[in-house]
Design a protein around this motif. Structure first.
Motif, PDB file in Angstrom:
ATOM      1  N   UNK A 150      28.854  33.410  31.782  1.00  0.00           N
ATOM      2  CA  UNK A 150      27.980  34.696  32.968  1.00  0.00           C
ATOM      3  C   UNK A 150      29.205  35.139  33.631  1.00  0.00           C
ATOM      4  N   UNK A 151      28.841  36.759  34.028  1.00  0.00           N
ATOM      5  CA  UNK A 151      30.373  36.939  35.328  1.00  0.00           C
ATOM      6  C   UNK A 151      29.393  38.174  36.725  1.00  0.00           C
ATOM      7  N   UNK A 152      29.911  37.040  37.279  1.00  0.00           N
ATOM      8  CA  UNK A 152      29.573  37.775  38.831  1.00  0.00           C
ATOM      9  C   UNK A 152      30.588  37.996  39.545  1.00  0.00           C
ATOM     10  N   UNK A 153      30.972  39.231  39.822  1.00  0.00           N
ATOM     11  CA  UNK A 153      31.821  40.378  40.454  1.00  0.00           C
ATOM     12  C   UNK A 153      31.136  40.990  42.061  1.00  0.00           C
ATOM     13  N   UNK A 154      32.470  39.939  42.906  1.00  0.00           N
ATOM     14  CA  UNK A 154      32.273  40.310  43.845  1.00  0.00           C
ATOM     15  C   UNK A 154      33.522  40.922  45.156  1.00  0.00           C
ATOM     16  N   UNK A 155      32.821  41.448  46.294  1.00  0.00           N
ATOM     17  CA  UNK A 155      33.963  42.279  46.944  1.00  0.00           C
ATOM     18  C   UNK A 155      34.502  44.081  46.180  1.00  0.00           C
ATOM     19  N   UNK A 156      34.043  43.897  44.902  1.00  0.00           N
ATOM     20  CA  UNK A 156      34.942  45.343  44.652  1.00  0.00           C
ATOM     21  C   UNK A 156      33.916  45.885  44.293  1.00  0.00           C
ATOM     22  N   UNK A 157      34.563  47.451  44.203  1.00  0.00           N
ATOM     23  CA  UNK A 157      33.903  49.153  44.112  1.00  0.00           C
ATOM     24  C   UNK A 157      34.552  49.871  42.968  1.00  0.00           C
ATOM     25  N   UNK A 158      33.910  50.647  42.615  1.00  0.00           N
ATOM     26  CA  UNK A 158      34.659  51.445  41.837  1.00  0.00           C
ATOM     27  C   UNK A 158      35.652  52.131  41.455  1.00  0.00           C
ATOM     28  N   UNK A 159      36.212  52.024  42.783  1.00  0.00           N
ATOM     29  CA  UNK A 159      37.132  52.306  43.086  1.00  0.00           C
ATOM     30  C   UNK A 159      38.845  51.691  42.291  1.00  0.00           C
ATOM     31  N   UNK A 160      37.949  50.402  42.301  1.00  0.00           N
ATOM     32  CA  UNK A 160      39.614  50.001  41.364  1.00  0.00           C
ATOM     33  C   UNK A 160      39.783  50.545  40.038  1.00  0.00           C
ATOM     34  N   UNK A 188      27.500  25.214  34.136  1.00  0.00           N
ATOM     35  CA  UNK A 188      28.964  25.326  34.540  1.00  0.00           C
ATOM     36  C   UNK A 188      29.550  26.689  33.129  1.00  0.00           C
ATOM     37  N   UNK A 189      28.652  27.391  33.288  1.00  0.00           N
ATOM     38  CA  UNK A 189      29.231  29.477  32.326  1.00  0.00           C
ATOM     39  C   UNK A 189      29.154  29.989  33.442  1.00  0.00           C
ATOM     40  N   UNK A 190      29.692  30.071  34.459  1.00  0.00           N
ATOM     41  CA  UNK A 190      29.646  30.862  35.593  1.00  0.00           C
ATOM     42  C   UNK A 190      31.208  31.561  35.772  1.00  0.00           C
TER      43      UNK A 190
END
Length: 278
Positions: free
Chosen positions: A195-205, A17-19
């Motif tokens: 821990x972090x997981x970025x989903x649905x992103x790009x460097x344009x943000x 439970x660390x995500x």
């Protein structure tokens, strides 16, 4: 390139439970929600402009265009919120939610901390659809009052139920660049031990680039190796983006490196959640 070590790390974080999932606009693609271009188009139409002409006045800078709209509407997004609610929360999209495997997995698995920069309410509605308790967090009151044990859905760019929380126009974006908003402080605290997981992103943000940069600066060189891992799901690797991400201590990973061979992006995202939570 990979022996699935990233998947092992993500599965371990999930089990403990660390995500943290940090979900961007790309996640809403499966529901067919209007994109940023359409959002600016709605502003233009409400102000009596041709959308293409409206965008050209600020070189298509969405934050400036939203700032102009905000000023012309007496520093309120009320009219825009009403129009967006009609487009974003239609019965047609509600039916798509029932068919969305991604939202089903998101709501029924145990993801205790979900951040999103999306303004729509479909993550919350997915939790309601599958009768999963959650706490929506948009401001300091929500932070202090959420029920322990509920999954937290943190609306990092705000929610249209609370105009003051919305990060849409230039002045609100500049305000958040100080990284001192209660939600920023919460994220800063959460990311220190998760821990972090970025989903649905790009460097344009721009906002996400700013967040990643500041978070990296929080760790000095001596202690940076102890920083919990941070990943961003990318379509494919390239030297330029990989180099920039890694300079921020963010590891770009592809679906294939998590053992997923599915090519459709929406199905990929679902498989990512399933792999992590299995």
């Amino acid at each position: 390139m990979s022996n699935f070590k990233e998947l092992i790390a993500l599965k371990s974080a999930y089990k403990n439970r660390k995500l943290i999932l940090f979900l961007g606009a790309g996640i809403s693609g499966t529901l067919g929600l209007p994109n940023w271009s359409r959002l600016i188009g709605i502003m233009a139409e409400d102000l009596g402009y041709d959308p293409d002409v409206f965008k050209s006045y600020a070189d298509n800078n969405s934050y400036i265009l939203a700032e102009y709209y905000y000023l012309k509407r007496n520093s309120h997004f009320g009219r825009l919120r009403t129009k967006l609610d009609q487009e974003w929360h239609s019965n047609e999209i509600k039916e798509k939610l029932r068919d969305s495997d991604f939202h089903r997995v998101l709501a029924t698995k145990e993801f205790p901390l979900i951040y999103t920069t999306n303004y729509d309410e479909w993550i919350e509605k997915a939790f309601e659809l599958y009768e999963k308790p959650y706490s929506k967090i948009t401001n300091i009151v929500d932070i202090s009052s959420h029920e322990i044990g509920n999954s937290q859905i943190v609306k990092f760019h705000g929610d249209f139920s609370d105009d003051d929380s919305i990060i849409l126009n230039e002045s609100s974006y500049f305000r958040r660049m100080t990284f001192q908003d209660p939600l920023d402080i919460k994220f800063r605290s959460d990311i220190l031990s998760n821990t972090v997981l970025f989903m649905g992103y790009s460097l344009s943000d721009n906002n996400i680039r700013n967040i990643l940069y500041i978070l990296n600066q929080m760790w000095n060189e001596k202690n940076r190796m102890n920083k919990p891992p941070c990943y961003i799901l990318v379509k494919e690797h390239n030297e330029i983006l990989d180099t920039v991400f890694r300079s921020w201590n963010v590891m770009p990973i592809t679906a294939a490196e998590l053992g997923i061979i599915e090519e459709d992006r929406n199905k990929q995202n679902t498989e990512v959640l399933l792999q992590i939570s299995s």
